[in-house]
Design a protein around this motif. Structure first.
Motif, mmCIF file in Angstrom:
data_model
loop_
_atom_site.group_PDB
_atom_site.id
_atom_site.type_symbol
_atom_site.label_atom_id
_atom_site.label_comp_id
_atom_site.label_asym_id
_atom_site.label_seq_id
_atom_site.Cartn_x
_atom_site.Cartn_y
_atom_site.Cartn_z
ATOM 1 N N THR A 336 0.815 -1.214 0.000
ATOM 2 C CA THR A 336 0.000 0.000 0.000
ATOM 3 C C THR A 336 0.850 1.267 0.000
ATOM 4 O O THR A 336 0.450 2.283 -0.572
ATOM 5 C CB THR A 336 -0.953 0.010 1.209
ATOM 6 O OG1 THR A 336 -0.209 -0.247 2.416
ATOM 7 C CG2 THR A 336 -2.022 -1.058 1.057
ATOM 8 N N VAL A 352 -6.026 4.066 -0.494
ATOM 9 C CA VAL A 352 -4.751 3.373 -0.274
ATOM 10 C C VAL A 352 -4.101 3.846 1.022
ATOM 11 O O VAL A 352 -3.494 3.058 1.751
ATOM 12 C CB VAL A 352 -3.805 3.593 -1.477
ATOM 13 C CG1 VAL A 352 -2.489 2.863 -1.252
ATOM 14 C CG2 VAL A 352 -4.451 3.113 -2.764
ATOM 15 N N LEU A 355 -5.696 2.000 3.895
ATOM 16 C CA LEU A 355 -5.188 0.634 3.967
ATOM 17 C C LEU A 355 -3.760 0.605 4.518
ATOM 18 O O LEU A 355 -3.393 -0.288 5.292
ATOM 19 C CB LEU A 355 -5.230 -0.015 2.582
ATOM 20 C CG LEU A 355 -6.622 -0.387 2.065
ATOM 21 C CD1 LEU A 355 -6.542 -0.816 0.595
ATOM 22 C CD2 LEU A 355 -7.233 -1.503 2.914
ATOM 23 N N MET A 356 -2.949 1.573 4.130
ATOM 24 C CA MET A 356 -1.583 1.666 4.632
ATOM 25 C C MET A 356 -1.584 1.851 6.153
ATOM 26 O O MET A 356 -0.810 1.215 6.880
ATOM 27 C CB MET A 356 -0.849 2.824 3.951
ATOM 28 C CG MET A 356 0.594 3.010 4.379
ATOM 29 S SD MET A 356 1.431 4.281 3.392
ATOM 30 C CE MET A 356 0.500 5.750 3.880
#
Length: 449
Positions: A336, A352, A355-356
């Motif tokens: 990510t 993203v 998610l990271m």
């Protein structure tokens, strides 16, 4: 039955949750301070006309303080106890955070940030050592990941305070709010007992016994009168010594050397990527063309994603184990991070980036679970402190390197996040090659193997 065995066999009770919340609030205030400076930096860039390199130096000086604080506090905690060092470090970083609001130039701010870092770095390994030594074996992983989850709430609090306060009242007020945790020390001192494992390792059997009996009564457990109370019967390796130098050498003894190398590399890579990414995150979003208000609101959304990241890690760490869960979450962070650097639209960056945050902070929870499990009681805080201290070197380097990449070499965020992705892939290899599974094993079993 020895004191350590009684602690391992206790059912989870109100005492454990009170301990978790009390230590967790200290952890949350630690995180809030780290978060506040990240939101202040893009404002100072404009107000003080700072270069990216100077902004990187502000982040790194705090990490230098954290490295020194982790090593010193961890060592002292094995000498005078976990509780005293926990309280002292909280008071230190709270007062220094308030002083940051009085900074008149770059030099004064960096001086105060160093002191803040010393307190922050000192508290974390001591807090996780304390909670690990009270947690029953079947629930230890869950409790330590949940302790680390308070970091997300601290960052969220910092983001909200910064979003509401800085645009209207200026950056010094945000730092003054960071002073308030100093008032929490009075509650903390009454609520957290000293670790019976630490007391037992120091030969203070009666004090340890009194604390364990109190916990057993609170947990509706009948006290077992057949207690050996002899520290000499511990199953930990007989390497004990009162000298700090000998404790450090023990970290590289045949029993512990592989664990120490594994943890130092693990800490370096995770700290490097985290502080490189999140110290710069509001500023990097501004460099991508988003306004300051937009950047702050995006970071708030990404911070919210950290919470399920912690809770999912807390579930898996005792279900499938430390090693596979950690490798999975670090790999998720690497993937990510790469795509975050490539993102250009708000939708991609938010998705993203969330998610990271999910994977990265889940990995942090497992990191803090793993570390104290791999050292014996008499050297647990020392080992945890040195691992965290070595890791902070990565945190010192990361903000500087990012500043140089952006300011001196004019590289874009794509290259910056590619670097973080590669570092994280190396961390995955470290876990798979050098890591060992600790799920379901008592601290005494781990210390003797």
């Amino acid at each position: 039955m020895k004191i350590s065995e009684r602690l391992e066999q206790l059912p989870v009770s109100r005492f454990h949750y009170v301990l978790l919340i009390t230590a967790g609030l200290g952890w949350m205030f630690d995180s809030m301070d780290t978060g506040i400076v990240s939101f202040v930096l893009p404002v100072l860039m404009k107000e003080w006309h700072l270069s990216p390199e100077q902004v990187g130096n502000i982040g790194s000086i705090g990490l230098l303080g954290m490295a020194i604080g982790a090593i010193i506090a961890g060592t002292i905690a094995d000498r005078i106890g976990r509780k005293k060092v926990f309280a002292f470090t909280l008071l230190t970083y709270s007062i220094a955070t308030g002083l940051c609001g009085l900074s008149w130039n770059l030099t004064s701010l960096m001086a105060f940030r160093f002191i803040v870092g010393f307190g922050l770095g000192g508290q974390l390994p001591v807090a996780v050592t304390l909670v690990s030594e009270f947690s029953p074996v079947k629930h230890r992983g869950k409790f330590l990941v949940l302790l680390e989850s308070f970091w997300a709430f601290g960052w969220l609090l910092a983001a909200i305070v910064s979003y509401l306060i800085i645009p209207k009242f200026g950056w010094p007020i945000a730092f003054f709010i960071g002073f308030l945790p100093a008032l929490y020390i009075l509650f903390l001192w009454r609520s957290i007992p000293e670790s019976p494992r630490y007391l037992e390792s120091q030969g203070r059997i009666n004090e340890a016994e009194a604390i364990v009996v109190k916990i057993e009564r609170a947990s509706n457990v009948t006290t077992n009168p057949n207690i050996t109370g002899k520290a000499s019967e511990s199953k930990e390796p007989q390497l004990r010594t009162p000298t700090d130098q000998a404790k450090f050498k023990e970290l590289f003894s045949p029993i512990l050397a592989r664990r120490t190398v594994f943890l130092w590399l693990l800490w370096f890579g995770i700290v490097f990527s985290y502080y490189g990414i999140f110290t710069w995150l509001p500023s990097l979003l501004a460099l991508k063309g988003f306004s300051l208000t937009k950047s702050f609101s995006y970071v708030i959304i990404m911070t919210l994603a950290q919470i399920p990241g912690y809770f999912s890690a807390a579930y898996f760490v005792d279900k499938i184990g430390r090693k596979p869960t950690l490798a999975l979450y670090v790999l998720g962070t690497a993937i990510t991070a790469y795509f975050f650097g490539q993102g250009t639209t708000a939708a991609v960056i938010l998705t993203v980036g969330s998610l990271m945050s999910f994977f990265n902070l889940g990995a942090w929870g497992i990191l803090y679970t793993y570390t104290p499990e791999l050292y014996p009681t008499h050297a647990r805080a020392t080992g945890s402190g040195w691992a965290a201290g070595f890791g902070r070197i990565g945190g010192i380097l990361a903000p500087i390197i990012v500043g140089e990449m952006i300011g001196k070499f004019h590289l874009g965020t794509q290259t910056v996040f590619l670097l973080f992705a590669l570092v994280l892939v190396a961390v995955v290899l470290d876990v798979l090659i050098l890591g060992e599974e600790t799920k379901g094993r008592s601290l005494e079993q781990l210390a003797s193997e």
